[in-house]
Design an enzyme around this catalytic site. Structure first.
Site, PDB file in Angstrom:
ATOM      1  N   ASP A 214       0.809  -1.228   0.000  1.00 23.66           N
ATOM      2  CA  ASP A 214       0.000   0.000   0.000  1.00 23.66           C
ATOM      3  C   ASP A 214       0.840   1.276   0.000  1.00 23.66           C
ATOM      4  O   ASP A 214       0.432   2.311   0.537  1.00 23.66           O
ATOM      5  CB  ASP A 214      -0.958   0.021   1.213  1.00 23.66           C
ATOM      6  CG  ASP A 214      -1.870  -1.184   1.227  1.00 23.66           C
ATOM      7  OD1 ASP A 214      -2.195  -1.671   0.131  1.00 23.66           O
ATOM      8  OD2 ASP A 214      -2.242  -1.636   2.317  1.00 23.66           O
TER       9      ASP A 214
ATOM     10  N   LYS B 283       1.662   2.210  -5.140  1.00 22.26           N
ATOM     11  CA  LYS B 283       2.174   1.684  -6.413  1.00 22.26           C
ATOM     12  C   LYS B 283       1.230   2.014  -7.574  1.00 22.26           C
ATOM     13  O   LYS B 283       1.662   2.406  -8.657  1.00 22.26           O
ATOM     14  CB  LYS B 283       2.357   0.149  -6.299  1.00 22.26           C
ATOM     15  CG  LYS B 283       3.377  -0.248  -5.235  1.00 22.26           C
ATOM     16  CD  LYS B 283       3.459  -1.756  -5.056  1.00 22.26           C
ATOM     17  CE  LYS B 283       2.251  -2.363  -4.400  1.00 22.26           C
ATOM     18  NZ  LYS B 283       2.042  -1.986  -2.994  1.00 22.26           N
TER      19      LYS B 283
ATOM     20  N   GLY C 264      -4.597  -4.185  -3.782  1.00 25.63           N
ATOM     21  CA  GLY C 264      -5.581  -3.144  -4.072  1.00 25.63           C
ATOM     22  C   GLY C 264      -4.796  -1.907  -4.448  1.00 25.63           C
ATOM     23  O   GLY C 264      -4.157  -1.301  -3.597  1.00 25.63           O
ATOM     24  N   HIS C 265      -4.766  -1.585  -5.726  1.00 28.03           N
ATOM     25  CA  HIS C 265      -3.951  -0.460  -6.218  1.00 28.03           C
ATOM     26  C   HIS C 265      -4.874   0.683  -6.624  1.00 28.03           C
ATOM     27  O   HIS C 265      -5.684   0.542  -7.539  1.00 28.03           O
ATOM     28  CB  HIS C 265      -3.083  -0.909  -7.405  1.00 28.03           C
ATOM     29  CG  HIS C 265      -2.047  -1.927  -7.002  1.00 28.03           C
ATOM     30  ND1 HIS C 265      -1.164  -2.492  -7.878  1.00 28.03           N
ATOM     31  CD2 HIS C 265      -1.755  -2.470  -5.785  1.00 28.03           C
ATOM     32  CE1 HIS C 265      -0.375  -3.332  -7.230  1.00 28.03           C
ATOM     33  NE2 HIS C 265      -0.720  -3.351  -5.967  1.00 28.03           N
TER      34      HIS C 265
ATOM     35  N   GLN D 209       1.953  -5.991  -3.326  1.00 26.37           N
ATOM     36  CA  GLN D 209       2.416  -6.114  -1.934  1.00 26.37           C
ATOM     37  C   GLN D 209       3.687  -5.281  -1.737  1.00 26.37           C
ATOM     38  O   GLN D 209       3.861  -4.285  -2.405  1.00 26.37           O
ATOM     39  CB  GLN D 209       2.633  -7.589  -1.534  1.00 26.37           C
ATOM     40  CG  GLN D 209       1.338  -8.385  -1.400  1.00 26.37           C
ATOM     41  CD  GLN D 209       0.732  -8.831  -2.705  1.00 26.37           C
ATOM     42  OE1 GLN D 209       1.379  -9.478  -3.502  1.00 26.37           O
ATOM     43  NE2 GLN D 209      -0.508  -8.478  -2.952  1.00 26.37           N
TER      44      GLN D 209
HETATM   45  P1  GDP Z   1      -0.847   0.409  -3.515  1.00 27.55           P
HETATM   46  O1  GDP Z   1      -1.426  -0.877  -3.056  1.00 27.55           O
HETATM   47  O2  GDP Z   1       0.625   0.475  -3.306  1.00 27.55           O
HETATM   48  O3  GDP Z   1      -1.219   0.778  -4.919  1.00 27.55           O
HETATM   49  O4  GDP Z   1      -1.462   1.544  -2.566  1.00 27.55           O
HETATM   50  P2  GDP Z   1      -3.001   1.668  -2.120  1.00 27.55           P
HETATM   51  O5  GDP Z   1      -3.794   2.156  -3.261  1.00 27.55           O
HETATM   52  O6  GDP Z   1      -3.464   0.406  -1.458  1.00 27.55           O
HETATM   53  O7  GDP Z   1      -2.887   2.727  -0.959  1.00 27.55           O
HETATM   54  C1  GDP Z   1      -2.363   3.988  -1.155  1.00 27.55           C
HETATM   55  C2  GDP Z   1      -3.430   5.018  -0.759  1.00 27.55           C
HETATM   56  O8  GDP Z   1      -2.829   6.279  -0.624  1.00 27.55           O
HETATM   57  C3  GDP Z   1      -4.516   5.186  -1.814  1.00 27.55           C
HETATM   58  O9  GDP Z   1      -5.726   5.503  -1.185  1.00 27.55           O
HETATM   59  C4  GDP Z   1      -3.999   6.360  -2.641  1.00 27.55           C
HETATM   60  O10 GDP Z   1      -5.042   7.080  -3.282  1.00 27.55           O
HETATM   61  C5  GDP Z   1      -3.362   7.192  -1.572  1.00 27.55           C
HETATM   62  N1  GDP Z   1      -2.203   7.996  -1.985  1.00 27.55           N
HETATM   63  C6  GDP Z   1      -1.242   7.701  -2.894  1.00 27.55           C
HETATM   64  N2  GDP Z   1      -0.288   8.656  -2.901  1.00 27.55           N
HETATM   65  C7  GDP Z   1      -0.654   9.573  -1.991  1.00 27.55           C
HETATM   66  C8  GDP Z   1      -0.062  10.780  -1.510  1.00 27.55           C
HETATM   67  O11 GDP Z   1       1.016  11.196  -1.923  1.00 27.55           O
HETATM   68  N3  GDP Z   1      -0.740  11.453  -0.540  1.00 27.55           N
HETATM   69  C9  GDP Z   1      -1.921  11.020  -0.022  1.00 27.55           C
HETATM   70  N4  GDP Z   1      -2.495  11.743   0.925  1.00 27.55           N
HETATM   71  N5  GDP Z   1      -2.496   9.884  -0.449  1.00 27.55           N
HETATM   72  C10 GDP Z   1      -1.872   9.163  -1.407  1.00 27.55           C
HETATM   73  P1  IMO Z   2      -0.943  -4.113  -2.271  1.00 29.76           P
HETATM   74  O1  IMO Z   2      -0.488  -4.665  -3.607  1.00 29.76           O
HETATM   75  C1  IMO Z   2      -0.922  -4.574   2.050  1.00 29.76           C
HETATM   76  C2  IMO Z   2      -0.908  -8.656   3.629  1.00 29.76           C
HETATM   77  C3  IMO Z   2      -2.154  -9.114   4.355  1.00 29.76           C
HETATM   78  C4  IMO Z   2      -1.542 -10.111   5.312  1.00 29.76           C
HETATM   79  C5  IMO Z   2      -0.440 -10.755   4.484  1.00 29.76           C
HETATM   80  C6  IMO Z   2      -0.853 -12.052   3.809  1.00 29.76           C
HETATM   81  O2  IMO Z   2      -2.228  -3.395  -2.310  1.00 29.76           O
HETATM   82  O3  IMO Z   2       0.169  -3.350  -1.638  1.00 29.76           O
HETATM   83  P2  IMO Z   2      -2.471 -12.739   1.821  1.00 29.76           P
HETATM   84  O4  IMO Z   2      -3.842 -12.275   1.448  1.00 29.76           O
HETATM   85  O5  IMO Z   2      -1.453 -12.483   0.769  1.00 29.76           O
HETATM   86  O6  IMO Z   2      -2.471 -14.149   2.309  1.00 29.76           O
HETATM   87  O7  IMO Z   2      -2.059 -11.840   3.099  1.00 29.76           O
HETATM   88  O8  IMO Z   2      -0.101  -9.814   3.494  1.00 29.76           O
HETATM   89  N1  IMO Z   2      -1.162  -8.146   2.272  1.00 29.76           N
HETATM   90  C7  IMO Z   2      -1.113  -6.853   1.933  1.00 29.76           C
HETATM   91  N2  IMO Z   2      -0.932  -5.748   2.700  1.00 29.76           N
HETATM   92  N3  IMO Z   2      -1.057  -4.446   0.717  1.00 29.76           N
HETATM   93  C8  IMO Z   2      -1.210  -5.533  -0.069  1.00 29.76           C
HETATM   94  O9  IMO Z   2      -1.210  -5.459  -1.412  1.00 29.76           O
HETATM   95  C9  IMO Z   2      -1.292  -6.807   0.548  1.00 29.76           C
HETATM   96  N4  IMO Z   2      -1.461  -8.068   0.087  1.00 29.76           N
HETATM   97  C10 IMO Z   2      -1.372  -8.861   1.148  1.00 29.76           C
HETATM   98  O10 IMO Z   2      -2.776  -8.043   5.036  1.00 29.76           O
HETATM   99  O11 IMO Z   2      -0.932  -9.453   6.385  1.00 29.76           O
HETATM  100 MG    MG Z   3      -2.921  -1.577  -1.785  1.00 30.82          MG
END
Ligand code: GDP
Ligand code: IMO
Ligand code: MG
Length: 425
Positions: free
Chosen positions: A8, A11, A35-36, A217
């Protein structure tokens, strides 16, 4: 392009941002546990299986062999994209060698977590672990199998095996609701462009096309290098791009490492700099730290340099991308972990076992800033304390911070130096 922490990091946003420089974006591991999030033109969209280049015109998006695919989630994702008028027909390709997540994989995930009780991983329960177990156990079903005549029989045989296992785990093998949507998903999958992606990708490389490999991840969730057993079931690090796409290490170009200006983790497992106090709550609130896939509150804490340096080392990171700098606005002081106290010694690296033994963070204190960063477009407008924070990270890691993100939107991204183009070629 990969995450350097516990996932998270942002990415999705960065892949979407840099995609115009690439002809191809390819996911190489993980599955719908990811979840991107992407935000642009007032649209907020979360992708789970489909690469984050899908919103850009003229970009080919490939789901590689290293990914595990749940046809149910994939169908939902495609339907959501169709509603936004994204035409996937010419720009989404799925590897025949990617493994399938079948309904019983999700049940096995839930049963396994239930059995672990307090020691549970905190899995997203998307069936990731059981699916990869069947892959390495040589029992799995692959995307290409849906084109074969005996797919149904092979599915049934694996499913029966899983039901036996579930019985032993005292977990009901209830498939009445799950199977119809699964088979709908299979039909939707059959209608997609199923390809021998390793051939396609290598052809693109020989044609001089630029490929961006999108990690899911984060490095600290890697099956080999993460805080085992509190990890996911795939190789999330650079090397995973080779096996998950069928591309030689010779083709790896620059490696973009994405990190948050602080740390978060969702699910169980060690997190040395975690803040279980009002400051942690403030970070969660300011950063809206709730899971994009499960909605769970994310654990929050200060930046952890030994962990970041470890991830940089394993991945061979050439450029750092710092996310969510805006979230740190308003803190008088910022703490950065430079060392751990571990077995009575002060160390500056990630040791073997932080699951059963404590790694107590040793902090340095840095000055915070009060400026709202979310509207800043150029580095020259950064508050001095932010520039100092970035310089401090560069000094400790030895890697340039090339991009700073100051908000969730595509436009809230500042390139400090022209990125040297992280392409595989
Ligand atoms: P990913 O899994 O690495 O793609 O990241 P996620 O989407 O799960 O989580 C990142 C969260 O931070 C999302 O809700 C984005 O919209 C938000 N986000 C990304 N970059 C920034 C930033 O620079 N500032 C803030 N406030 N939010 C951001
Ligand atoms: P993105 O791509 C954050 C964590 C889960 C758990 C562990 C194992 O959005 O960054 P799994 O479902 O793979 O068996 O879970 O890994 N986890 C993540 N945490 N971002 C993710 O993906 C994750 N995918 C798995 O919370 O601790
Ligand atoms: Mg994510």
């Amino acid at each position: 392009m990969l995450g350097l922490q516990w996932g998270d990091e942002g990415k999705g946003k960065i892949v979407d941002f840099i995609t115009p420089h690439y002809e191809v974006v390819a996911r190489f591991q993980g599955g719908p546990n990811a979840g991107h999030t992407l935000e642009f033109n007032g649209i907020k969209h979360v992708l789970h299986t489909i690469p984050s280049g899908i919103f850009r015109d003229n970009t080919i998006n490939i789901v590689g062999n290293g990914v595990v695919i749940d046809p149910v989630t994939l169908k939902k994702e495609i339907e959501a994209l169709k509603k936004l008028n994204v035409d996937i027909s010419k720009k989404l390709f799925i590897s025949r060698k990617a493994h399938l997540i079948i309904p019983t994989h999700r049940l096995l995930d839930a049963a396994s977590e239930a059995m672990k009780g307090k020691g549970k991983i905190g899995s997203t329960l998307r069936g990731i672990g059981p699916s990869y177990m069947d892959k390495t156990g040589r029992n799995g079903l692959r995307v290409g199998d849906v084109e074969s005549k005996d797919f149904l029989a092979r599915y049934k045989s694996l499913c029966d095996k899983h039901c036996e296992l579930l019985k032993q785990m005292n977990y009901p093998c209830k498939l009445d609701e799950l199977e119809p949507e699964f088979f709908d998903g299979i039909e939707a999958l059959k209608a997609l462009n199923l390809v021998d992606s390793e051939h396609l990708l290598n052809r693109y490389l020989s044609e001089g096309k630029k490929i961006l490999a999108e990690g899911a991840q984060g490095s600290l969730l890697d099956i080999d290098f993460g805080s085992y057993p509190f990890v996911t079931s795939s190789n999330t690090v650079t090397a995973g791009a080779c096996t998950g796409l069928g591309i030689s290490p010779r083709h790896i170009g620059n490696v973009y490492g994405i990190f948050k200006a602080y740390c978060t983790r969702v699910g169980s497992g060690p997190f040395p700099t975690e803040l279980n106090d009002a400051t942690g709550e403030q970070l969660r609130k300011a950063g809206n730290e709730f899971g994009s896939t499960t909605g769970r509150p994310r654990r929050t804490g200060w930046l952890d340099l030994p962990a970041l340096k470890y991830a940089i080392m394993i991945n061979g990171v050439t450029d750092l991308i710092m996310m969510k700098g805006d979230v740190l606005s308003g803190f008088d002081t910022l703490m950065v972990c430079t060392h751990y106290m571990y077995r009575g010694k002060k160390i500056d690296y990630m040791p073997y076992d932080i699951v059963h033994e404590d790694a107590t963070p040793v902090y340095e204190q840095l000055k915070g800033w009060n400026t709202d960063l979310t509207g800043i477009q150029q580095e020259k407008d950064f508050p001095a304390a932010l520039s100092d924070y970035i310089a401090y990270i560069e000094e400790h890691t030895g890697v340039p911070v090339s991009v700073i993100s100051v908000g969730p939107d595509r436009v809230q991204t500042i390139e400090r130096k022209k990125m040297s183009m992280a392409y595989l070629s």
